[in-house]
Scaffold this motif. Structure first.
Motif, PDB file in Angstrom:
ATOM      1  N   ASP A  65       0.763  -1.487  -0.212  1.00 35.52           N
ATOM      2  CA  ASP A  65       0.173  -0.489  -0.026  1.00 35.52           C
ATOM      3  C   ASP A  65       0.740   1.275   0.101  1.00 35.52           C
ATOM      4  N   ALA A  89      -4.124   9.443   0.218  1.00 31.38           N
ATOM      5  CA  ALA A  89      -4.650   8.271  -0.482  1.00 31.38           C
ATOM      6  C   ALA A  89      -3.861   7.431  -0.333  1.00 31.38           C
ATOM      7  N   TYR A  90      -4.269   6.422  -0.336  1.00 32.09           N
ATOM      8  CA  TYR A  90      -4.071   4.918   0.099  1.00 32.09           C
ATOM      9  C   TYR A  90      -4.332   4.441  -1.097  1.00 32.09           C
ATOM     10  N   GLU A 135     -16.625  12.988   6.429  1.00 30.82           N
ATOM     11  CA  GLU A 135     -17.179  11.780   6.076  1.00 30.82           C
ATOM     12  C   GLU A 135     -17.588  12.104   4.154  1.00 30.82           C
ATOM     13  N   LYS A 138     -15.117  12.509   2.239  1.00 28.53           N
ATOM     14  CA  LYS A 138     -14.365  12.015   1.366  1.00 28.53           C
ATOM     15  C   LYS A 138     -14.887  10.595   0.627  1.00 28.53           C
ATOM     16  N   ALA A 139     -16.547  10.702   1.072  1.00 25.59           N
ATOM     17  CA  ALA A 139     -17.047   9.287   0.398  1.00 25.59           C
ATOM     18  C   ALA A 139     -16.989   9.678  -0.636  1.00 25.59           C
ATOM     19  N   LYS A 142     -13.634   9.275  -3.052  1.00 26.66           N
ATOM     20  CA  LYS A 142     -13.414   7.821  -3.228  1.00 26.66           C
ATOM     21  C   LYS A 142     -14.174   7.096  -4.916  1.00 26.66           C
ATOM     22  N   SER A 146     -12.045   6.331  -7.842  1.00 28.11           N
ATOM     23  CA  SER A 146     -12.260   4.444  -7.349  1.00 28.11           C
ATOM     24  C   SER A 146     -11.766   4.263  -9.246  1.00 28.11           C
ATOM     25  N   LYS A 157      -7.973   2.711  -2.009  1.00 27.12           N
ATOM     26  CA  LYS A 157      -8.156   1.773  -0.191  1.00 27.12           C
ATOM     27  C   LYS A 157      -8.917   2.408   0.219  1.00 27.12           C
ATOM     28  N   THR A 158      -7.984   3.988   0.100  1.00 27.47           N
ATOM     29  CA  THR A 158      -9.739   4.857   1.481  1.00 27.47           C
ATOM     30  C   THR A 158      -8.394   6.301   1.297  1.00 27.47           C
ATOM     31  N   VAL A 159      -9.181   7.585   1.392  1.00 29.81           N
ATOM     32  CA  VAL A 159      -8.626   8.594   1.099  1.00 29.81           C
ATOM     33  C   VAL A 159      -9.430   9.747   2.320  1.00 29.81           C
ATOM     34  N   GLU A 160      -8.433  10.085   3.288  1.00 30.65           N
ATOM     35  CA  GLU A 160      -8.838  11.009   4.616  1.00 30.65           C
ATOM     36  C   GLU A 160      -8.489  12.497   4.031  1.00 30.65           C
TER      37      GLU A 160
END
Length: 287
Positions: A65, A89-90, A135, A138-139, A142, A146, A157-160
């Motif tokens: 990752d 970003a992961y 949140e 973030k959603a 992503k 994606s 994987k996810t983004v914060e």
């Protein structure tokens, strides 16, 4: 001697050839192999064999990752407020050949894509919503990127949202606005307090006036009764009248004596005679 040199040369050539044909890929990595300049295969972790001089390892790609730091940027909200936002970003490279051949620099491409999507998402929100809806941002972020990076063989994987805050100028303006709002509320509170106090004072004065009026009525009724009694007494004898008028006379003298302008008060020696003199001046009562 020439035979020995040839043998050494052939031995060296064999060693080099074996070295070029054998590849050991460490865990957490994949190698992209090109054959004659064209993509051929991807080598998984462990021992792998390739054709020397024909196959070459063109890229070494990590399958761990990866954390990408998205640089801070100024974003304008729907209500024209300027905020500063950055993110993390992961990602994970699942298809190395797509990552190296599908885009020139996937790190820079993903950073630019996240920044662009973040500006678009925040631009559709008001300042208060943007500051309190990490949140949701973030959603949406992503979901927005994606599919795009999946074409490059990369999974998000996810983004914060690491930080989102007003710009220094906007923060100063918000502080001034908050101070003004607090001052306004304090003024309103004081005004409401003064209004309530004034109403209570007015109610107090009104009640006092009402009580005074009621007292005056009671006194008037008492005086009326006393006058009637006096009128009745003048027909039956003078003693009650003398007593009543004498009491009033003494009370009047006491008020005069207590006056600041009075220096000397002289009372008659014969008070009953003085009262009788007052009675003699009264008109006769009804028969």
């Amino acid at each position: 001697m020439p035979g020995t040199i040839l043998a050494l040369f052939l031995f060296a050539l064999v060693v080099v050839t074996i070295g070029l044909g054998v590849r050991t890929v460490p865990q957490g990595s994949k190698y992209v192999v090109q054959r004659l300049g064209k993509y051929h295969s991807s080598l998984s972790p462990g021992l792998n064999l390739i054709i020397p001089y024909i196959d070459t390892v063109a890229y070494k790609v990590t399958t761990k990752d990866i954390v990408l730091d998205i640089p801070s940027q100024e974003v304008i909200t729907r209500d024209n407020a300027v905020i500063i936002a950055n993110a993390l970003a992961y990602i994970n490279i699942v298809a190395p050949e797509k990552a190296v051949y599908g885009v020139e620099n996937y790190v820079f491409a993903i950073q630019s894509l996240v920044q662009t999507s973040l500006r678009s998402i925040v631009g559709e929100m008001d300042l208060d919503d943007a500051l309190s809806s990490r949140e949701m941002i973030k959603a949406k972020l992503k979901a927005a990127i994606s599919d795009d990076i999946a074409d490059w063989g990369i999974a998000l994987k996810t983004v914060e949202i690491q930080d989102i805050k007003p710009s220094p100028t906007m923060q100063h303006a918000m502080e001034e606005q908050a101070a003004a709002e607090r001052a306004r509320r304090a003024t309103v509170t004081r005004a409401e307090g003064d209004k309530s106090a004034a109403i209570l004072q007015a109610d107090g004065r009104l009640e006092a006036s009402r009580r005074d009026a009621e007292a005056q009525v009671v006194l008037a009724e008492a005086s009326q009764t006393a006058i009637r009694k006096v009128a009745e007494a003048t027909q039956t004898g003078e003693l009650p009248v003398v007593y009543l008028l004498g009491e009033k006379y003494i009370e009047a003298m006491r008020h005069i004596a207590n006056s600041a302008n009075s220096k000397l008060v002289i009372l008659p020696a014969d008070l009953p005679a003085a009262v009788r003199g007052l009675i003699s001046g009264l008109p006769p009562g009804p028969r």
